[in-house]
Design a protein around this motif. Structure first.
Motif, PDB file in Angstrom:
ATOM      1  N   SER A 147       8.258   5.752  -7.324  1.00 46.88           N
ATOM      2  CA  SER A 147       8.332   7.243  -6.913  1.00 46.88           C
ATOM      3  C   SER A 147       8.667   7.484  -5.431  1.00 46.88           C
ATOM      4  CB  SER A 147       7.072   8.116  -7.328  1.00 46.88           C
ATOM      5  OG  SER A 147       6.101   7.777  -6.452  1.00 46.88           O
ATOM      6  N   ASN A 148       8.372   6.404  -4.701  1.00 46.10           N
ATOM      7  CA  ASN A 148       8.452   6.522  -3.272  1.00 46.10           C
ATOM      8  C   ASN A 148      10.033   6.397  -2.961  1.00 46.10           C
ATOM      9  OD1 ASN A 148       5.978   5.283  -3.763  1.00 46.10           O
ATOM     10  ND2 ASN A 148       5.548   5.915  -1.483  1.00 46.10           N
ATOM     11  N   SER A 149      10.294   7.157  -1.707  1.00 44.30           N
ATOM     12  CA  SER A 149      11.639   7.098  -1.372  1.00 44.30           C
ATOM     13  C   SER A 149      11.705   5.928  -0.185  1.00 44.30           C
ATOM     14  CB  SER A 149      12.319   8.305  -1.100  1.00 44.30           C
ATOM     15  OG  SER A 149      13.540   8.266  -0.215  1.00 44.30           O
ATOM     16  N   MET A 209      14.282   3.731  -7.465  1.00 44.75           N
ATOM     17  CA  MET A 209      13.450   4.916  -6.752  1.00 44.75           C
ATOM     18  C   MET A 209      13.882   6.120  -7.875  1.00 44.75           C
ATOM     19  SD  MET A 209      13.423   4.057  -2.801  1.00 44.75           S
ATOM     20  CE  MET A 209      15.070   3.061  -2.857  1.00 44.75           C
ATOM     21  N   VAL A 210      12.726   6.720  -8.420  1.00 44.07           N
ATOM     22  CA  VAL A 210      13.023   7.694  -9.210  1.00 44.07           C
ATOM     23  C   VAL A 210      12.000   8.968  -8.906  1.00 44.07           C
ATOM     24  CG1 VAL A 210      13.901   6.391 -11.245  1.00 44.07           C
ATOM     25  CG2 VAL A 210      11.569   6.831 -11.159  1.00 44.07           C
ATOM     26  N   SER A 211      12.058   9.881  -9.823  1.00 47.04           N
ATOM     27  CA  SER A 211      10.892  11.055  -9.629  1.00 47.04           C
ATOM     28  C   SER A 211       9.555  10.731  -9.819  1.00 47.04           C
ATOM     29  CB  SER A 211      11.459  12.388 -10.139  1.00 47.04           C
ATOM     30  OG  SER A 211      11.402  12.266 -11.362  1.00 47.04           O
ATOM     31  N   ASP A 212       8.676  11.497  -9.548  1.00 45.57           N
ATOM     32  CA  ASP A 212       7.324  11.482 -10.246  1.00 45.57           C
ATOM     33  C   ASP A 212       7.272  11.739 -11.761  1.00 45.57           C
ATOM     34  OD1 ASP A 212       5.245  10.258  -8.535  1.00 45.57           O
ATOM     35  OD2 ASP A 212       4.918  12.006  -7.256  1.00 45.57           O
ATOM     36  N   THR A 213       7.839  12.843 -11.982  1.00 38.50           N
ATOM     37  CA  THR A 213       8.055  13.195 -13.260  1.00 38.50           C
ATOM     38  C   THR A 213       8.520  12.325 -14.239  1.00 38.50           C
ATOM     39  OG1 THR A 213       8.522  15.591 -12.441  1.00 38.50           O
ATOM     40  CG2 THR A 213       8.923  15.165 -14.801  1.00 38.50           C
ATOM     41  N   ASN A 270       0.780  -1.125   0.119  1.00 39.43           N
ATOM     42  CA  ASN A 270      -0.032  -0.052   0.021  1.00 39.43           C
ATOM     43  C   ASN A 270       0.760   1.228   0.117  1.00 39.43           C
ATOM     44  OD1 ASN A 270      -2.783  -0.965  -0.319  1.00 39.43           O
ATOM     45  ND2 ASN A 270      -2.333  -1.500   2.128  1.00 39.43           N
ATOM     46  N   THR A 271       1.957   1.320   0.407  1.00 43.68           N
ATOM     47  CA  THR A 271       2.854   2.439   0.578  1.00 43.68           C
ATOM     48  C   THR A 271       3.355   2.816  -0.939  1.00 43.68           C
ATOM     49  OG1 THR A 271       4.939   1.310   0.640  1.00 43.68           O
ATOM     50  CG2 THR A 271       3.841   1.890   2.739  1.00 43.68           C
ATOM     51  N   ILE A 272       3.182   2.262  -2.029  1.00 44.38           N
ATOM     52  CA  ILE A 272       3.700   2.773  -3.461  1.00 44.38           C
ATOM     53  C   ILE A 272       2.494   3.451  -4.340  1.00 44.38           C
ATOM     54  CG2 ILE A 272       4.687   1.956  -5.458  1.00 44.38           C
ATOM     55  CD1 ILE A 272       5.938  -0.225  -4.045  1.00 44.38           C
ATOM     56  N   SER A 273       2.709   4.625  -4.329  1.00 48.74           N
ATOM     57  CA  SER A 273       1.641   5.373  -5.168  1.00 48.74           C
ATOM     58  C   SER A 273       1.805   5.531  -6.459  1.00 48.74           C
ATOM     59  CB  SER A 273       1.496   6.591  -4.329  1.00 48.74           C
ATOM     60  OG  SER A 273       2.831   7.563  -4.352  1.00 48.74           O
ATOM     61  N   ASN A 274       3.099   5.479  -7.119  1.00 49.94           N
ATOM     62  CA  ASN A 274       3.315   5.759  -8.355  1.00 49.94           C
ATOM     63  C   ASN A 274       4.334   4.922  -9.006  1.00 49.94           C
ATOM     64  OD1 ASN A 274       3.007   7.031 -10.782  1.00 49.94           O
ATOM     65  ND2 ASN A 274       3.887   9.003 -10.474  1.00 49.94           N
ATOM     66  N   PHE A 275       4.022   4.050  -9.904  1.00 47.20           N
ATOM     67  CA  PHE A 275       5.065   3.353 -10.350  1.00 47.20           C
ATOM     68  C   PHE A 275       4.824   3.086 -11.928  1.00 47.20           C
ATOM     69  CE2 PHE A 275       1.568   0.554  -9.519  1.00 47.20           C
ATOM     70  CZ  PHE A 275       1.366  -0.442 -10.197  1.00 47.20           C
ATOM     71  N   VAL A 276       5.933   2.278 -12.600  1.00 45.90           N
ATOM     72  CA  VAL A 276       5.890   1.722 -13.722  1.00 45.90           C
ATOM     73  C   VAL A 276       6.841   0.534 -13.822  1.00 45.90           C
ATOM     74  CG1 VAL A 276       7.764   3.172 -14.930  1.00 45.90           C
ATOM     75  CG2 VAL A 276       6.005   2.137 -16.360  1.00 45.90           C
ATOM     76  N   VAL A 277       6.430  -0.584 -14.611  1.00 45.70           N
ATOM     77  CA  VAL A 277       6.877  -1.697 -14.696  1.00 45.70           C
ATOM     78  C   VAL A 277       7.464  -2.023 -15.995  1.00 45.70           C
ATOM     79  CG1 VAL A 277       6.769  -4.250 -14.544  1.00 45.70           C
ATOM     80  CG2 VAL A 277       5.324  -2.929 -13.074  1.00 45.70           C
ATOM     81  N   ILE A 278       9.064  -2.151 -15.901  1.00 44.62           N
ATOM     82  CA  ILE A 278       9.528  -2.200 -17.447  1.00 44.62           C
ATOM     83  C   ILE A 278      10.342  -3.656 -17.722  1.00 44.62           C
ATOM     84  CG2 ILE A 278      11.633  -1.360 -18.583  1.00 44.62           C
ATOM     85  CD1 ILE A 278      10.981   1.329 -17.070  1.00 44.62           C
ATOM     86  N   VAL A 279      10.144  -4.167 -18.619  1.00 47.81           N
ATOM     87  CA  VAL A 279      10.816  -5.496 -19.088  1.00 47.81           C
ATOM     88  C   VAL A 279      11.802  -5.238 -20.286  1.00 47.81           C
ATOM     89  CG1 VAL A 279       9.203  -6.420 -20.518  1.00 47.81           C
ATOM     90  CG2 VAL A 279      10.896  -7.657 -19.475  1.00 47.81           C
ATOM     91  N   GLN A 280      12.984  -5.468 -20.112  1.00 47.15           N
ATOM     92  CA  GLN A 280      13.974  -5.417 -21.287  1.00 47.15           C
ATOM     93  C   GLN A 280      14.800  -6.593 -21.331  1.00 47.15           C
ATOM     94  OE1 GLN A 280      15.068  -1.435 -19.733  1.00 47.15           O
ATOM     95  NE2 GLN A 280      16.951  -2.392 -18.919  1.00 47.15           N
TER      96      GLN A 280
END
Length: 427
Positions: free
Chosen positions: A374-376, A401-405, A350-360
Motif C-alpha cells: 500500500s505504500n508509495s 503499489m496499490v491502494s489499502d482498499t 519497516n516502512t511497509i505497513s500493509n501488503f499481500v503476497v501472491i503467486v500465480q
C-alpha cells in the motif's frame, strides 16, 4: 508437568504406541472410512506392531476429509455436542464434530498447553480471539483455562478499545492473540495516549502466525513486537483436525508435543521419516479422540523436529515453526521458497505497513511472485527493498503499489476467520 513429559524417550514411545494400537482397534470397529481403507489395502490392524508396519497404512489427506466427511464419524449423531469447521486455508472448510469426551480431551489438551507456557491457577488471561464463527480454538482456550482454574477475560477478536479497557479493568497478565494483532494494539495505544508499556501484560500466547525461524530465533514479526513492547512471546501450533496444541516452554526451543494425545511423524516426499533437523511434512494420528479420529493425517505443514531432553525437563519431541504448507512451495527463478520467507523479508523492511503476497503462473507455466503493497515508495526505497530481497532470498519478486482498499479486500476474503497474507492463484 505430567509424568509422561519427563519420562524417558523409550517410555514415551511405548505409551504412544499403546495409545495408537487402541485407536487402530477403535477405528476398525467404528469408522466407515477406515474400515473401507483397511479392507482395500488388506490391513489387519492387530498386525500393526512396529513403525514399519504402520507405513503400510496410506496417509489420510485433506481431500479425503472433504470428499468423505461423514464417513469419518465414529459415534451416533445424537452424541455430538459441538459442531466446528476448519479454517479452509487451502480449500473448502471441513466439518468437524465433537462429543462430550472429545470436549473434555480438548480441555485437558489446552490446560496442559497453557501449563507448558507457564500459566498457573490464579493468573488472568485475556482471550482476543473469537469464540464463535464455528472456530474451535477460542472455545478450546476457554475450556483449558477453565480447567486450569485461571481467570478468563473473553474480549473476542478486534476492538482495540475494548482490549485496552479490559486490561485496565481486570489487570490480566497474559494475552492469547494473533501476533499481528498485538501490533494493532500497540498502534492504538500510542494513538490514544495509553501507556501500554506499564500495563499488567507480561506475556502473550500467540496463535496463527509464526514467531520464530528454524533456529528458534524471533523472526521479523516477533522482533518487531518485542522491540516495541517488552513482553514474552510464546509460539503455539495447532489445527482443528489435530484437536491438539503444540506449545513452547519458557526456553523457546520448539513446540512440545503432548505424546498421550497425538502420534507424530515427519515424512519426506517418499513417505519415509526424515532425520532430526531435516524438513518434512507433519503427519499426525489423533489419540483418545472418539467422534472423528484421524489416522496418519497429512497436515500439509512442513516442519523439522528435535528429540532430546529440553532445559525445562520435558523429554517430549519438539517441532520447529511451520516453514510453510507443502502445497504452497514456490519455485521462483530457480529458488525454492515458502510464503513465510517472503513475509519475513517484507516485515523486516519497516516502512511497509500493509501488503499481500501472491503467486500465480506466468505464460510459460512458471511460478510468478508478486507483492502488492500500500505504500508509495520513492525510487530510492524501491531500490532498497529490491536489494533487501536479493540479499535475503537471492531473488526479487515483482512489486506493485496499490491502494489499502484493494489489499484489504484481498487479505479478507468472504468467510475467512483471519487475514490472509498469501494468495496462491496457481489454479
Amino acid at each position: 508437568m505430567t509424568p509422561i513429559q519427563t519420562s524417558s524417550i523409550e517410555k514415551i514411545a511405548r505409551i504412544q504406541w499403546l495409545e495408537l494400537q487402541k485407536q487402530l482397534l477403535y477405528l476398525q470397529k467404528n469408522s466407515k472410512f477406515y474400515k473401507q481403507l483397511f479392507k482395500v489395502h488388506a490391513i489387519d490392524v492387530s498386525e500393526i506392531k512396529t513403525e514399519a508396519d504402520l507405513k503400510r497404512i496410506p496417509v489420510t489427506t485433506k481431500e479425503d476429509l472433504q470428499q468423505f466427511n461423514e464417513d469419518f464419524l465414529c459415534v451416533p449423531s445424537e452424541d455430538v455436542i459441538d459442531y466446528v469447521t476448519t479454517s479452509g486455508t487451502l480449500g473448502n472448510p471441513v466439518n468437524f464434530l465433537l462429543n462430550e469426551a472429545d470436549l473434555e480431551r480438548l480441555a485437558i489438551n489446552e490446560m496442559q498447553s497453557f501449563k507448558i507456557a507457564g500459566i498457573l491457577k490464579g493468573d488472568k488471561v485475556q482471550i482476543t480471539t473469537t469464540l464463535d464463527r464455528r472456530f474451535i480454538a477460542g472455545m478450546a482456550y476457554f475450556l483449558g483455562l477453565r480447567k486450569l482454574g485461571a481467570g478468563i477475560i473473553r474480549t473476542g477478536s478486534g476492538l482495540p478499545h475494548l482490549q485496552w479497557d479490559s486490561i485496565e479493568r481486570f489487570k490480566p497478565n497474559y494475552l492469547v492473540a494473533v501476533p499481528s494483532f498485538l501490533l494493532k494494539m500497540i498502534e492504538y495505544a500510542v494513538s490514544n495516549g495509553i501507556d501500554y508499556k506499564k500495563s499488567s501484560i507480561k506475556a502473550a500466547i500467540c496463535i496463527g502466525e509464526p514467531l520464530r525461524d528454524q533456529n528458534f530465533e524471533l523472526n521479523a514479526l516477533g522482533r518487531k513486537i518485542t522491540e516495541l513492547w517488552d513482553i514474552e512471546l510464546f509460539s503455539t501450533y495447532a489445527s482443528t483436525e489435530m484437536a491438539t496444541a503444540f506449545t513452547e516452554c519458557e526456553h523457546h526451543t520448539g513446540n512440545h508435543i503432548q505424546p498421550e494425545l497425538v502420534y507424530t511423524e515427519v515424512l519426506d516426499e517418499a513417505g519415509n521419516p526424515v532425520k532430526i533437523g531435516e524438513i518434512g511434512e507433519l503427519v499426525v494420528t489423533t489419540l483418545q479422540v472418539q467422534t472423528m479420529p484421524l489416522l496418519r493425517f497429512a497436515t500439509g505443514d512442513m516442519v523439522s523436529y528435535i528429540n532430546e531432553i529440553c532445559k525445562c525437563g520435558r523429554n517430549t519431541m519438539r517441532l520447529s515453526p511451520v516453514l510453510g504448507r507443502k502445497k504452497q512451495h514456490i519455485k521462483y527463478k530457480g529458488t525454492s521458497l515458502y510464503p513465510q520467507h517472503i513475509i519475513d523479508v517484507i516485515v523486516e523492511f519497516n516502512t511497509i505497513s500493509n501488503f499481500v503476497v501472491i503467486v500465480q503462473k506466468d505464460e510459460t507455466e512458471m511460478d510468478l511472485l508478486l507483492v502488492k503493497i500500500s505504500n508509495s515508495l520513492s525510487e530510492l526505497e524501491q531500490e532498497q527493498l529490491n536489494q533487501h530481497f536479493q540479499t535475503r532470498l537471492h531473488v526479487i519478486p515483482k512489486i506493485e503499489m496499490v491502494s489499502d482498499t484493494e489489499i484489504n479486500s484481498l487479505k479478507n476474503p468472504t468467510g475467512s476467520r483471519k487475514p490472509v497474507l498469501f494468495l496462491d492463484l496457481r489454479g
